[in-house]
Each structure stands twice: as C-alpha cells, then as structure tokens.
Design a protein around this motif. Sequence first.
Motif, PDB file in Angstrom:
ATOM      1  N   VAL A 126       0.835  -1.202   0.000  1.00  0.00           N
ATOM      2  CA  VAL A 126       0.000   0.000   0.000  1.00  0.00           C
ATOM      3  C   VAL A 126       0.867   1.248   0.000  1.00  0.00           C
ATOM      4  O   VAL A 126       0.605   2.213  -0.727  1.00  0.00           O
ATOM      5  N   GLN A 127       1.915   1.238   0.799  1.00  0.00           N
ATOM      6  CA  GLN A 127       2.820   2.387   0.851  1.00  0.00           C
ATOM      7  C   GLN A 127       3.444   2.666  -0.508  1.00  0.00           C
ATOM      8  O   GLN A 127       3.645   3.828  -0.879  1.00  0.00           O
ATOM      9  N   SER A 128       3.729   1.619  -1.254  1.00  0.00           N
ATOM     10  CA  SER A 128       4.356   1.772  -2.561  1.00  0.00           C
ATOM     11  C   SER A 128       3.375   2.249  -3.623  1.00  0.00           C
ATOM     12  O   SER A 128       3.685   3.168  -4.399  1.00  0.00           O
ATOM     13  N   ARG A 129       2.174   1.634  -3.654  1.00  0.00           N
ATOM     14  CA  ARG A 129       1.220   1.918  -4.736  1.00  0.00           C
ATOM     15  C   ARG A 129       0.275   3.065  -4.424  1.00  0.00           C
ATOM     16  O   ARG A 129      -0.152   3.791  -5.326  1.00  0.00           O
ATOM     17  N   HIS A 130      -0.029   3.260  -3.160  1.00  0.00           N
ATOM     18  CA  HIS A 130      -0.960   4.316  -2.746  1.00  0.00           C
ATOM     19  C   HIS A 130      -0.369   5.081  -1.558  1.00  0.00           C
ATOM     20  O   HIS A 130      -0.874   4.991  -0.440  1.00  0.00           O
ATOM     21  N   PRO A 131       0.699   5.833  -1.790  1.00  0.00           N
ATOM     22  CA  PRO A 131       1.408   6.496  -0.686  1.00  0.00           C
ATOM     23  C   PRO A 131       0.590   7.554   0.048  1.00  0.00           C
ATOM     24  O   PRO A 131       0.950   7.953   1.164  1.00  0.00           O
ATOM     25  N   TYR A 132      -0.504   8.014  -0.558  1.00  0.00           N
ATOM     26  CA  TYR A 132      -1.343   9.030   0.083  1.00  0.00           C
ATOM     27  C   TYR A 132      -2.247   8.428   1.152  1.00  0.00           C
ATOM     28  O   TYR A 132      -2.819   9.149   1.969  1.00  0.00           O
ATOM     29  N   ALA A 133      -2.408   7.123   1.160  1.00  0.00           N
ATOM     30  CA  ALA A 133      -3.290   6.476   2.130  1.00  0.00           C
ATOM     31  C   ALA A 133      -2.650   6.497   3.516  1.00  0.00           C
ATOM     32  O   ALA A 133      -1.446   6.239   3.665  1.00  0.00           O
ATOM     33  N   HIS A 134      -3.441   6.813   4.520  1.00  0.00           N
ATOM     34  CA  HIS A 134      -2.973   6.754   5.905  1.00  0.00           C
ATOM     35  C   HIS A 134      -2.995   5.289   6.347  1.00  0.00           C
ATOM     36  O   HIS A 134      -3.979   4.584   6.129  1.00  0.00           O
ATOM     37  N   ILE A 135      -1.914   4.841   6.973  1.00  0.00           N
ATOM     38  CA  ILE A 135      -1.822   3.446   7.384  1.00  0.00           C
ATOM     39  C   ILE A 135      -1.645   3.350   8.896  1.00  0.00           C
ATOM     40  O   ILE A 135      -0.812   4.040   9.488  1.00  0.00           O
ATOM     41  N   ILE A 136      -2.449   2.496   9.503  1.00  0.00           N
ATOM     42  CA  ILE A 136      -2.285   2.143  10.907  1.00  0.00           C
ATOM     43  C   ILE A 136      -1.920   0.663  10.923  1.00  0.00           C
ATOM     44  O   ILE A 136      -2.719  -0.189  10.528  1.00  0.00           O
ATOM     45  N   ALA A 137      -0.692   0.358  11.323  1.00  0.00           N
ATOM     46  CA  ALA A 137      -0.206  -1.022  11.305  1.00  0.00           C
ATOM     47  C   ALA A 137      -0.225  -1.589  12.719  1.00  0.00           C
ATOM     48  O   ALA A 137       0.567  -1.178  13.575  1.00  0.00           O
ATOM     49  N   ASN A 138      -1.141  -2.508  12.969  1.00  0.00           N
ATOM     50  CA  ASN A 138      -1.251  -3.119  14.287  1.00  0.00           C
ATOM     51  C   ASN A 138      -0.286  -4.286  14.431  1.00  0.00           C
ATOM     52  O   ASN A 138       0.006  -5.001  13.468  1.00  0.00           O
ATOM     53  N   ALA A 139       0.183  -4.496  15.645  1.00  0.00           N
ATOM     54  CA  ALA A 139       1.109  -5.603  15.917  1.00  0.00           C
ATOM     55  C   ALA A 139       0.378  -6.919  16.099  1.00  0.00           C
ATOM     56  O   ALA A 139       1.003  -7.983  16.116  1.00  0.00           O
ATOM     57  N   GLU A 140      -0.948  -6.859  16.234  1.00  0.00           N
ATOM     58  CA  GLU A 140      -1.765  -8.055  16.394  1.00  0.00           C
ATOM     59  C   GLU A 140      -3.108  -7.836  15.718  1.00  0.00           C
ATOM     60  O   GLU A 140      -3.474  -6.701  15.401  1.00  0.00           O
ATOM     61  N   ASN A 141      -3.832  -8.918  15.499  1.00  0.00           N
ATOM     62  CA  ASN A 141      -5.159  -8.818  14.899  1.00  0.00           C
ATOM     63  C   ASN A 141      -6.148  -8.353  15.967  1.00  0.00           C
ATOM     64  O   ASN A 141      -6.524  -9.122  16.852  1.00  0.00           O
ATOM     65  N   ARG A 142      -6.579  -7.119  15.859  1.00  0.00           N
ATOM     66  CA  ARG A 142      -7.454  -6.543  16.872  1.00  0.00           C
ATOM     67  C   ARG A 142      -8.930  -6.738  16.557  1.00  0.00           C
ATOM     68  O   ARG A 142      -9.782  -6.307  17.324  1.00  0.00           O
ATOM     69  N   GLY A 143      -9.232  -7.362  15.423  1.00  0.00           N
ATOM     70  CA  GLY A 143     -10.623  -7.580  15.062  1.00  0.00           C
ATOM     71  C   GLY A 143     -11.185  -6.415  14.262  1.00  0.00           C
ATOM     72  O   GLY A 143     -10.579  -5.342  14.161  1.00  0.00           O
ATOM     73  N   PHE A 144     -12.364  -6.629  13.703  1.00  0.00           N
ATOM     74  CA  PHE A 144     -12.986  -5.655  12.807  1.00  0.00           C
ATOM     75  C   PHE A 144     -13.386  -4.374  13.540  1.00  0.00           C
ATOM     76  O   PHE A 144     -13.081  -3.266  13.093  1.00  0.00           O
ATOM     77  N   ALA A 145     -14.074  -4.503  14.642  1.00  0.00           N
ATOM     78  CA  ALA A 145     -14.589  -3.322  15.344  1.00  0.00           C
ATOM     79  C   ALA A 145     -13.465  -2.448  15.881  1.00  0.00           C
ATOM     80  O   ALA A 145     -13.444  -1.228  15.660  1.00  0.00           O
ATOM     81  N   ALA A 146     -12.530  -3.044  16.603  1.00  0.00           N
ATOM     82  CA  ALA A 146     -11.450  -2.262  17.206  1.00  0.00           C
ATOM     83  C   ALA A 146     -10.589  -1.584  16.151  1.00  0.00           C
ATOM     84  O   ALA A 146     -10.180  -0.427  16.317  1.00  0.00           O
ATOM     85  N   ALA A 147     -10.314  -2.288  15.060  1.00  0.00           N
ATOM     86  CA  ALA A 147      -9.494  -1.706  13.993  1.00  0.00           C
ATOM     87  C   ALA A 147     -10.198  -0.520  13.345  1.00  0.00           C
ATOM     88  O   ALA A 147      -9.583   0.532  13.094  1.00  0.00           O
ATOM     89  N   ASN A 148     -11.475  -0.673  13.051  1.00  0.00           N
ATOM     90  CA  ASN A 148     -12.222   0.455  12.488  1.00  0.00           C
ATOM     91  C   ASN A 148     -12.243   1.639  13.449  1.00  0.00           C
ATOM     92  O   ASN A 148     -12.106   2.800  13.026  1.00  0.00           O
ATOM     93  N   ASN A 149     -12.396   1.369  14.726  1.00  0.00           N
ATOM     94  CA  ASN A 149     -12.448   2.451  15.708  1.00  0.00           C
ATOM     95  C   ASN A 149     -11.145   3.234  15.756  1.00  0.00           C
ATOM     96  O   ASN A 149     -11.144   4.448  16.009  1.00  0.00           O
ATOM     97  N   GLN A 150     -10.029   2.554  15.549  1.00  0.00           N
ATOM     98  CA  GLN A 150      -8.749   3.255  15.517  1.00  0.00           C
ATOM     99  C   GLN A 150      -8.757   4.350  14.451  1.00  0.00           C
ATOM    100  O   GLN A 150      -8.327   5.486  14.693  1.00  0.00           O
ATOM    101  N   ALA A 151      -9.235   4.006  13.254  1.00  0.00           N
ATOM    102  CA  ALA A 151      -9.248   4.971  12.156  1.00  0.00           C
ATOM    103  C   ALA A 151     -10.358   6.002  12.335  1.00  0.00           C
ATOM    104  O   ALA A 151     -10.207   7.158  11.929  1.00  0.00           O
ATOM    105  N   ILE A 152     -11.472   5.602  12.927  1.00  0.00           N
ATOM    106  CA  ILE A 152     -12.540   6.564  13.208  1.00  0.00           C
ATOM    107  C   ILE A 152     -12.005   7.665  14.125  1.00  0.00           C
ATOM    108  O   ILE A 152     -12.254   8.855  13.908  1.00  0.00           O
ATOM    109  N   ASP A 153     -11.244   7.269  15.138  1.00  0.00           N
ATOM    110  CA  ASP A 153     -10.672   8.240  16.070  1.00  0.00           C
ATOM    111  C   ASP A 153      -9.614   9.118  15.405  1.00  0.00           C
ATOM    112  O   ASP A 153      -9.502  10.312  15.718  1.00  0.00           O
ATOM    113  N   ALA A 154      -8.845   8.536  14.489  1.00  0.00           N
ATOM    114  CA  ALA A 154      -7.739   9.272  13.872  1.00  0.00           C
ATOM    115  C   ALA A 154      -8.195  10.170  12.727  1.00  0.00           C
ATOM    116  O   ALA A 154      -7.551  11.187  12.441  1.00  0.00           O
TER     117      ALA A 154
END
Length: 293
Positions: free
Chosen positions: A50-78
């Motif tokens: 993603v960084q290579s092909r779409h560098p404008y996209a904001h990326i949040i890289a989690n160290a573990e699988n936090r699940g659908f809800a928690a991951a979405n909430n991270q970006a909702i907050d950011a």
Amino acid sequence: MNTLSIIIVNWNTRDILLDCLDTIVAYPPQRPYDIWVVDNASRDGSVAAVQSRHPYAHIIANAENRGFAAANNQAIDASCGDYVLLLNSDTLVRAQALERMAHFLDIHTRVGVVGACLLNADGTLQPSWAAFPSFWAELLGRNVRARRPYGTVDGSTAYAVDWVGGAALMIRREVIAKIGALDEGYFMYSEETDWCFRVRKAGWDVCYLPHATIVHLGGQSSQKASARMKAELYRSKIRFYTKHYGRHQAYALSLALRAALYGKTLIKRVRGRAEADCDLHLLAQALNVPRWH
C-alpha cells in the motif's frame, strides 16, 4: 461541503486490497476525502504494498489482529471526515457509488446510516440489508430481508431498513459522537447490526441505496467456515441478544442453539463425520450468556 473518510480494515488480503484502492482512485467521491487502511498484523506484505502503490493512504499497522470493530475504531478516532465509510478490503467500487452515498446523506438529514447495493462478482445481487435479529431467524440461521420505500426529497429510490452490511456502510460522524463507536466486544460478526440498532434507537433512519453499487467479492465464498469463525458467530449472536433484548431472551436463544448444535453433531456422528470434540466444546462455550451491566 461535507468531507469523507474511507476506512478499510485489512488482514492478509494484499492483492484484493490494492484492487479495492485502485477502484476508489478510479471512481472517487466528488468531495474532499481521505483513505485509512488499518492492517491487523498481516504477513503478506500488505503494508509495504500500500505504501508503494498508494502512498497518500494513511496506514495504521497493528502488531496483532485486533478484530474488525477495534481496527475500524482506531481509524474513526484518527480521521476527521464528516462522513465515515466502512469499506471491506474485498470490494470494488463502481462509478459514482461513493458520491451517491454521501450525497444521499447531504440531502436527507434524518438518515444516520446508508448502505450500498452489494453485487457478487458475476453481477448478481448480494443482499446487504435485513431486519433486526429475531428468535426464529437466528435459530434457522436466516436473515429476514425486510425493507420499505423511503420518501426521498429528490425522487430517487431508497429503502428504509433495520440494518445494512458493514462491507460498505457510511455513517455521519455526528451520529458516532452521540451513540458511540463500534462495540469492540464483537471481534467479528454483528458489529454493524449492533451499530444500526443504536442508530435507530437514537432516532436516526437507516437506508439502503440500490443505485450505489459496489462489488463484494467475499460474499460468494464457498469455503467452509472454521470452528473458530463459527464460534465467533455464535458469540456475537448471544452478545447482541444479551445487550439489546435482555438476558432472559439470550438464555432462550442460547439453549435453542445449543440443542440444535448437539442435535446436528449427533446426526453427523451417526453418519461418521462428526466434528472434533474440541470444536464442539469451542462452539458450545461460545453460546454462554455473558454478564451484562
């Protein structure tokens, strides 16, 4: 003009994620927007790709699988868009779909959530709306596809529904501020149903737009779900019932689903193809009714 934040949660779907992002770029909304990719500890090089092909996209890289809800909430907050779009990584946006969804919210101020018309890869309809769960619908494992015409201000076709699928769900940020973000008690399954339930309870409408089309590749998957995924499905059903319908109804559903589970297992054993005892225990544990405050 109301702005849009597009949020995509990814877990080891690099190639289809890139295709999804390509279609957003090809058919962007006609308003300011940003894209957030939340990666749940993928091992397939998704983040670098993603960084290579779409560098404008904001990326949040989690160290573990936090699940659908928690991951979405991270970006909702950011993020800070006036509207928030939850978009699956295995979707392909079609022309004008994103703008039509956002414009619908622009001109229908009582609508809190709008869902897209999802299509299978072959162009056939993939139903992405339903009535809220009922005892018999849950026991039979079937969604009731109830909808009714919604009175639009511009004469376009839309339907009022109870909930829409999270593969392409757009919500007002002001609604999130009032009802809260996704319930992280759900690891996967039922998060969008729970969210739409809270949206409706707060007095907002939920609508389905047949003219905003998005292809959802994952909806046609014929692979057998693993025992863990089935367990998450059961756990989500019981959590939703406990939270919104009360413990008595949750216990009734739990007992009924447990009886059905053991009945199916008995039949399979007679036929010589029963699930492993460990899988049966995992599924039964998922049907326990949680404590609720």
